[in-house]
Design an enzyme around this catalytic site. Structure first.
Site, short mmCIF file in Angstrom:
data_model
loop_
_atom_site.label_atom_id
_atom_site.label_comp_id
_atom_site.label_asym_id
_atom_site.label_seq_id
_atom_site.Cartn_x
_atom_site.Cartn_y
_atom_site.Cartn_z
N HIS A 72 1.00 -1.33 -0.24
CA HIS A 72 -0.16 -0.23 0.42
C HIS A 72 0.76 1.48 0.07
CE1 HIS A 72 -3.99 -1.10 1.14
NE2 HIS A 72 -3.31 -1.98 0.77
N TYR A 200 -9.32 5.30 7.39
CA TYR A 200 -9.77 5.62 8.96
C TYR A 200 -10.13 6.61 9.34
CZ TYR A 200 -4.81 3.25 10.57
OH TYR A 200 -4.19 2.46 10.92
N PRO A 292 -3.76 -0.54 18.66
CA PRO A 292 -3.80 -1.29 17.09
C PRO A 292 -3.70 0.30 16.45
CG PRO A 292 -6.42 -1.57 18.31
CD PRO A 292 -5.79 -1.21 19.09
N LYS A 296 0.97 -0.73 14.92
CA LYS A 296 2.66 -1.07 15.66
C LYS A 296 2.59 -2.06 16.33
CE LYS A 296 3.88 2.49 13.68
NZ LYS A 296 3.96 2.32 12.44
N TYR A 384 4.02 5.75 10.22
CA TYR A 384 3.62 4.77 9.68
C TYR A 384 4.00 3.67 9.09
CZ TYR A 384 -1.27 2.53 8.80
OH TYR A 384 -1.88 2.17 8.86
C1 LIG Z 1 -7.27 -8.78 19.71
C2 LIG Z 1 -5.55 -8.79 19.25
C3 LIG Z 1 -6.27 -7.34 17.57
C4 LIG Z 1 -5.23 -7.14 17.18
N1 LIG Z 1 -4.70 -6.19 16.47
C5 LIG Z 1 -3.60 -5.54 15.84
C6 LIG Z 1 -3.56 -4.84 14.88
O1 LIG Z 1 -4.01 -4.64 13.57
N2 LIG Z 1 -2.36 -4.89 14.21
C7 LIG Z 1 -0.75 -4.62 15.12
O2 LIG Z 1 -0.34 -3.83 14.53
N3 LIG Z 1 -0.97 -5.40 16.14
C8 LIG Z 1 -2.37 -6.30 16.53
N4 LIG Z 1 -1.94 -6.72 17.77
C9 LIG Z 1 -1.11 -6.88 18.87
C10 LIG Z 1 -0.25 -7.88 17.69
O3 LIG Z 1 -0.98 -9.03 17.30
C11 LIG Z 1 0.22 -8.29 18.93
O4 LIG Z 1 1.66 -7.39 18.29
C12 LIG Z 1 1.68 -9.20 19.11
O5 LIG Z 1 0.87 -10.81 18.19
C13 LIG Z 1 3.27 -9.86 19.44
O6 LIG Z 1 3.78 -10.92 18.99
P1 LIG Z 1 4.29 -11.27 20.21
O7 LIG Z 1 4.69 -13.17 19.07
O8 LIG Z 1 5.09 -10.60 20.91
O9 LIG Z 1 3.28 -11.91 20.99
P2 LIG Z 1 2.09 -12.54 20.87
O10 LIG Z 1 1.06 -12.77 19.43
O11 LIG Z 1 0.78 -12.97 21.70
O12 LIG Z 1 2.49 -14.13 21.11
C14 LIG Z 1 3.02 -15.10 22.07
C15 LIG Z 1 2.96 -16.36 22.31
O13 LIG Z 1 3.43 -16.54 23.53
C16 LIG Z 1 2.59 -17.73 24.10
N5 LIG Z 1 2.06 -18.38 25.44
C17 LIG Z 1 1.63 -17.21 26.36
N6 LIG Z 1 1.89 -18.09 27.61
C18 LIG Z 1 3.01 -18.77 27.08
C19 LIG Z 1 3.79 -19.53 28.78
N7 LIG Z 1 3.68 -19.65 29.67
N8 LIG Z 1 4.99 -20.52 27.87
C20 LIG Z 1 4.25 -20.91 26.87
N9 LIG Z 1 4.55 -20.38 25.83
C21 LIG Z 1 3.30 -19.08 26.22
C22 LIG Z 1 1.05 -17.08 23.64
O14 LIG Z 1 0.36 -18.79 23.30
C23 LIG Z 1 1.57 -17.04 21.96
O15 LIG Z 1 1.63 -18.01 21.23
C24 LIG Z 1 -3.35 -7.38 18.12
C25 LIG Z 1 -3.10 -8.23 19.32
C26 LIG Z 1 -4.31 -8.81 19.72
C27 LIG Z 1 -4.73 -9.37 20.70
#
Ligand SMILES: Cc1cc2nc3c(=O)[nH]c(=O)nc-3n(C[C@H](O)[C@H](O)[C@H](O)COP(=O)(O)OP(=O)(O)OC[C@H]3O[C@@H](n4cnc5c(N)ncnc54)[C@H](O)[C@@H]3O)c2cc1C
Length: 389
Positions: A72, A200, A292, A296, A384
């Site tokens: 985009h 937006y 969100p 980011k 952005y």
């Molecule tokens: C509903 C929702 C909508 C979102 N929408 C957006 C968006 O539109 N744009 C955007 O940029 N970001 C969005 N985000 C944020 C984005 O999805 C996260 O920033 C991203 O997933 C971060 O990745 P991560 O791997 O750090 O954490 P996570 O994706 O949370 O992954 C963490 C992993 O650790 C595992 N885990 C947790 N506890 C334990 C444990 N004790 N032992 C072992 N494993 C464990 C979990 O099962 C998970 O698989 C959204 C988040 C949510 C919740």
């Protein structure tokens, strides 16, 4: 088991870190609480910054993104009267890539399988032991059996509700938090997106976002009170509300259909400092959460991975610990700038319950300024598409 880097969490942070480390010849084991199917079913982020795209190239997982992702050049901001286009490509020479988090995660799991990395799913009761010594280890239970993973370093990639952050004693860390008094009701539908770029909308009927995951999959959001429940929102009620918030020509061309996913996400800004305790490092959502609005969350996880991956390779391959000593400060500098941008976008686009009439005028004036000032549009575009690493 023994490995060089024990990674807690098999979400995007853990998988990307593991993939990059493995490519650099560093051994990893990933411990994930859920099943792979569950991780891949979570509908979350969809907009990848320029730097995240480069990281996925470096990790060797970009083929499908390049074939199926949708680059985009810009996005739109609207209120009741104005529709402003911010052309990222014209203003910065860079683009963003629309490619869902589930797709990124699928590609990373496939690449990790090809690398032969050990990923243990359905682990319970993870405990990080002795992180401030030279011999940390992780204990966990799988299939009812208690096991131990010895390692040189532990990467806490286990999201906001994981164990890693809480392993750092409270008197050794500080939390900064802002909880917003509303949430986003999101709907995924197998419909053609109503517009070719993200829209937006800050309308008198509330905030809405028209976005997409592909040419046939749309993701829409409206602002809702935190007390609302998903089952109070029929598809029909959602479409009516969404269309009332968007400009007439965007709403008019909208294809509606049954929702295939519907959820309410609360909006929160959160930072934990520092990101390091001995040989334990926090990465992604385990250390910080953004609303969100600025797209980011996933992108900040990727920039943390960039800093930590380079630091761990230097430490393990060259015996140079400068990178790991500086990881927390370097990552936090960028995190706080993304926090500021996400907070600013959230404030600029949402109605706050009980706000005075002045607040609405400020939002209108901000949009007017954006429409008339290339400097304002460039500043937004730079943030952005993602600040440099
Ligand atoms: C509903 C929702 C909508 C979102 N929408 C957006 C968006 O539109 N744009 C955007 O940029 N970001 C969005 N985000 C944020 C984005 O999805 C996260 O920033 C991203 O997933 C971060 O990745 P991560 O791997 O750090 O954490 P996570 O994706 O949370 O992954 C963490 C992993 O650790 C595992 N885990 C947790 N506890 C334990 C444990 N004790 N032992 C072992 N494993 C464990 C979990 O099962 C998970 O698989 C959204 C988040 C949510 C919740």
């Amino acid at each position: 088991m023994r490995t060089e880097v024990a990674i807690i969490g098999g979400g995007p942070s853990g998988l990307l870190l593991s993939q990059l480390l493995n490519k650099a010849g560093v051994a990893t084991v990933i411990l994930e609480r859920s099943s792979r199917e569950h991780v891949l079913s979570r509908i979350r982020a969809g907009v990848l910054e320029w730097g995240t795209v480069q990281m996925l190239h470096e990790a060797g997982v970009s083929d499908r993104m390049e074939a199926e992702g949708d680059p985009h050049d810009g996005c739109y901001f609207t209120d009741d009267d104005l529709m402003v286009h911010v052309n990222f490509h014209e203003l910065t020479g860079k683009r963003v890539m629309v490619y869902g988090q589930t797709e990124v995660t699928t590609d990373l799991y496939e690449a990790q399988d090809a690398m032969g990395t050990t990923i243990v799913h359905n682990v319970e009761d993870v405990v990080i032991q002795d992180p401030t010594t030279n011999a940390p280890y992780v204990e966990y239970t799988v299939n009812g059996e208690r096991r131990r993973l010895d390692c040189a370093y532990v990467a806490g990639c286990d999201g906001f509700h994981g164990v890693s952050r809480k392993t750092i004693p409270e008197d050794k860390r500080k939390e900064f938090e802002r909880v917003y008094p509303f949430g986003w009701l999101g709907v995924l539908s197998r419909t053609k997106p109503s517009h070719h770029e993200l829209v937006y909308a800050n309308s008198s009927n509330g905030f809405a976002l028209a976005s997409m995951r592909s040419q046939t999959l749309s993701r829409y959001y409206v602002q809702v009170p935190l007390t609302d429940k998903v089952d109070e929102w029929s598809d029909e009620r959602f479409w009516t509300k969404l269309q009332s918030c968007l400009p007439a020509d965007v709403a008019g061309s909208m294809e509606t259909g049954p929702s295939i996913e519907k959820s309410i996400a609360p909006l929160r800004s959160f930072v934990n400092e520092p990101l390091r305790w001995g040989r334990l490092f926090l990465v992604g959502d385990s250390a910080h959460i953004v609303p969100p609005t600025g797209a980011k969350g996933l992108n900040l996880a990727a920039s943390d991975v960039f800093y930590l991956y380079n630091a761990l390779v230097d430490a393990l391959k060259k015996g140079d610990e400068t990178g790991i000593d500086g990881y927390s400060e370097r990552a936090l500098t960028r995190i706080w700038k993304a926090m500021r941008f996400s907070w600013q976008m959230t404030t600029m686009l949402h109605q706050f319950e009980g706000e005075d009439s002045f607040a609405g005028q400020m939002r209108k004036a901000t949009l007017k300024h954006l429409s008339q000032s290339e400097t304002a549009r460039r500043d937004l575009a730079e943030n952005y598409i993602g600040l440099p690493y």
